[in-house]
Design an enzyme around this catalytic site. Structure first.
Site, PDB file in Angstrom:
ATOM      1  CB  SER A  68      18.403  -6.614  48.729  1.00 51.99           C
ATOM      2  OG  SER A  68      18.992  -7.374  47.714  1.00 51.99           O
ATOM      3  CG  ASP A 285      22.230  -7.850  45.350  1.00 51.50           C
ATOM      4  OD1 ASP A 285      23.236  -8.379  45.848  1.00 51.50           O
ATOM      5  OD2 ASP A 285      21.078  -8.082  45.763  1.00 51.50           O
ATOM      6  CG  ASP A 287      21.664  -7.921  50.143  1.00 54.52           C
ATOM      7  OD1 ASP A 287      21.684  -8.048  48.904  1.00 54.52           O
ATOM      8  OD2 ASP A 287      20.877  -8.548  50.866  1.00 54.52           O
ATOM      9  CG  ASP A 289      20.983 -11.311  48.160  1.00 58.84           C
ATOM     10  OD1 ASP A 289      21.049 -10.453  47.251  1.00 58.84           O
ATOM     11  OD2 ASP A 289      19.958 -11.473  48.865  1.00 58.84           O
ATOM     12  CB  ALA A 391      16.694 -14.822  35.112  1.00 66.68           C
ATOM     13  CG  ASN A 392      17.001 -12.547  40.707  1.00 65.40           C
ATOM     14  OD1 ASN A 392      17.806 -13.397  41.085  1.00 65.40           O
ATOM     15  ND2 ASN A 392      15.829 -12.384  41.301  1.00 65.40           N
ATOM     16  NE  ARG A 521       4.704 -15.277  40.161  1.00 67.11           N
ATOM     17  CZ  ARG A 521       5.317 -14.280  40.798  1.00 67.11           C
ATOM     18  NH1 ARG A 521       5.891 -13.286  40.123  1.00 67.11           N
ATOM     19  NH2 ARG A 521       5.387 -14.257  42.107  1.00 67.11           N
ATOM     20  CB  THR A 525       3.715  -6.672  47.065  1.00 65.32           C
ATOM     21  OG1 THR A 525       4.192  -6.491  45.730  1.00 65.32           O
ATOM     22  CG2 THR A 525       4.721  -7.504  47.843  1.00 65.32           C
ATOM     23  NE  ARG A 530       5.129  -9.229  40.026  1.00 64.55           N
ATOM     24  CZ  ARG A 530       5.555  -7.970  40.066  1.00 64.55           C
ATOM     25  NH1 ARG A 530       5.932  -7.370  38.950  1.00 64.55           N
ATOM     26  NH2 ARG A 530       5.598  -7.298  41.205  1.00 64.55           N
TER      27      ARG A 530
END
Length: 561
Positions: A68, A285, A287, A289, A391-392, A521, A525, A530
């Site tokens: 991506s 972006d 790929d 999406d 939002a992205n 949150r 990974t 955050r």
């Protein structure tokens, strides 16, 4: 499991040893890492895809090789389920275990155990079909071969290579195949272009759209989306598209270009300049999406006016609400209009507070889910029409089958009684939107066409669209912690349940700022928490974020231990 199947798995997996000292995890984006580490993982995901097809009564499964918006040297792999959606969460632990099995014997043992537990018919008694696709990364070709090896190590499984495609195209093809509909790349382009033309033909005659507004310049992120848009634009009328960063002019994938870069940095991508002041621009972006729009406000600055996923969602919601309102108007007495479709707008806590306020002021039902497309899509599917966007720039519209059946019959009734009425046009528009939008997954190409036709329908420039509402200034931070699992959240990640006391402390800080809002949150990974904060000014948002980051460190950071 018969001997033939066992020896096939053992011999093929011996050719793909896993990388030493690397542990990979299947998330929303599937597996993603430096491409050099992925050969074994992609091979094993090929096995998983074949088993998934067998489990789902030989339904077609998709496997796409992409990273991506990551840098070009990365790659990844993910599965599309029969609906065209993401791999069932129930199978994610199995994906993790497969990827990290240390030897062929361990791998075989895992598969035998899982096949028995899930009651999957093996030995070639049932066929399995997997559609394969990849983006333009140089590493894609060899990884695709590894996927094919994995698929063919399950007896009766067949890999169908769809070539270089956008991720949403592959999801669309999987969904279409399982509905028994033609599903080539040309079928995808034809469905998008014909539904776009249908919506263009239904634009009200009084709509005003000037020549400057009619031009769209698209940043293709030097990826697969730019290539495909070049093909698609030849099939479109009434829209002047110029594609830059198509990948053919030597640019590097996602480097200084693309929706992720534009949305995060809020600056013009490579290939754009002061010549583009006032023109409507969009960014895909790597790929295709994700989609964001932007405009260049002045010649003297590299800054942009960003139109992100929240505003795309708002535009779609305004248009669909308008069409539903027209449909509900008291019309001809012979036409049954008792049915009340439910429209839901789904956001995450990262949606700008100004967008949520705007949508609620329109009288729309707005719900929140935890971060991640799988949660948003699942919630959207509970409505007759569910609209979600992050939002992205990743999002779509989901229509229920029962609503589409009702809409078809409503259109037929109106056609026989009041053909050409505003009500019938509204029904036709909604039917066309359901075919234009990619209901399987967020799709930058179909989303872009829907934005374009709605702006023309409304007679709005990008500047009129930007003025829907003014985003509240926000700030995001990361705080390294000893153990991210110590934070447990509720209410779609907006409230901290554990550790005790931290939510009250965050509330006390937030209360000091006009229009203040903040939440924390755990990362999915890494051992970081955050922090998100917004307030009436940028200075206040920065200050609130810093204060909350200090609280996180105090309660959970290295200083607390």
């Amino acid at each position: 499991m018969k001997e033939q199947q066992q020896s096939l798995l053992l011999s093929s997996s011996a050719r793909f040893p896993p990388p030493q000292g690397v542990r990979l995890s299947y998330g929303t984006a599937g597996f993603r890492a430096d491409a050099g580490l992925l050969q074994s993982t992609v091979y094993r995901v090929g096995i998983l895809a074949a088993l998934r097809s067998l489990k789902m009564d030989s339904s077609v499964i998709g496997l796409v090789i992409t990273a991506s918006h990551n840098k070009e040297s990365d790659n990844g792999v993910k599965i599309a389920d029969p609906s065209g959606g993401m791999l069932s969460q129930h199978w994610e632990p199995f994906a993790d275990a497969l990827a990290n099995a240390p030897s062929p014997q361990h791998l075989l043992h895992l598969i035998i155990e899982f096949v028995e537990k899930e009651n999957i018919p093996l030995e070639g008694v049932r066929p399995a079909q997997i559609l394969l696709g990849r983006d333009t990364r140089p590493s894609g070709e060899s990884l695709l071969e590894a996927a094919k090896q994995g698929i063919s190590s399950i007896l009766g499984a067949v890999a169908i290579d769809m070539g270089i495609v956008t991720t949403p195209q592959l999801h669309w093809m999987v969904r279409a195949r399982n509905k028994g509909v033609k599903a080539s790349e040309l079928d995808y382009f034809e469905q998008l272009s014909s539904s776009f033309r249908c919506l263009m033909d239904l634009i009200p005659s009084g709509s005003t759209f000037n020549e400057l507004d009619n031009k769209l310049v698209v940043d293709g992120a030097n990826g697969v989306g730019g290539e495909k848009l070049e093909v698609l634009k030849k099939m479109l009328d009434g829209l002047a598209i110029e594609v830059r960063n198509s990948g053919k002019d030597g640019g590097v994938l996602n480097e200084g270009v693309g929706a992720d870069y534009v949305q995060k940095e809020k600056v013009v991508p490579c290939g754009f300049s002061s010549q583009d002041v006032g023109i409507r621009c969009a960014s895909l972006d790597g790929d295709a999406d994700r989609l964001v729009y932007f405009s260049v406000p002045s010649e003297s600055s590299s800054k942009i006016d960003l139109v992100d996923g929240d505003k795309i969602l708002s535009l779609f919601a305004v248009f669909i609400k308008e069409q539903l309102s027209i449909l509900k108007k008291e019309g001809h007495t012979d036409v049954n209009s008792d049915y009340q479709p439910r429209l839901g707008v789904i956001q995450t806590a990262y949606a700008n507070g100004a967008s949520t306020d705007y949508l609620r002021r329109l009288g729309l039902e707005v719900l929140f889910t935890p971060t991640g497309v799988k949660y948003l899509h699942e919630k959207a599917a509970e409505y007759d029409i569910g609209i979600y966007f992050e939002a992205n720039g990743h999002g779509t519209i989901v229509f229920s089958e029962s609503f589409l059946c009702w809409l078809e019959s409503r259109n037929n009734e109106l056609s026989s009684v009041v053909k050409g009425s505003e009500q019938q046009k509204a029904a036709l528009r909604l039917l066309a939107v359901s075919k234009l939008i990619n209901q399987a997954v967020g799709d930058a190409l179909s989303g872009l066409l829907l934005v374009e036709v709605i702006l023309q329908h409304m007679g709005w420039s990008i500047h009129r669209w930007t003025e829907f509402y003014r985003d509240l200034p926000s700030r995001q931070l990361k705080v390294k912690v000893v153990d991210r699992t110590a934070v447990v959240t509720a209410n779609a990640e907006t409230v901290v349940v554990k550790p005790p006391g931290i939510q009250e402390a965050i509330n006390a800080e937030t209360a000091k700022y006009p229009q203040g809002r903040s939440f924390i949150r755990p990362s999915g990974t890494e051992d970081v928490i955050r922090v998100y904060a917004e307030a009436s000014t940028q200075e206040a948002a920065d200050s609130l974020a810093n204060s909350v980051a200090k609280l996180v460190d105090q309660f959970l950071g290295f200083s607390s231990s």
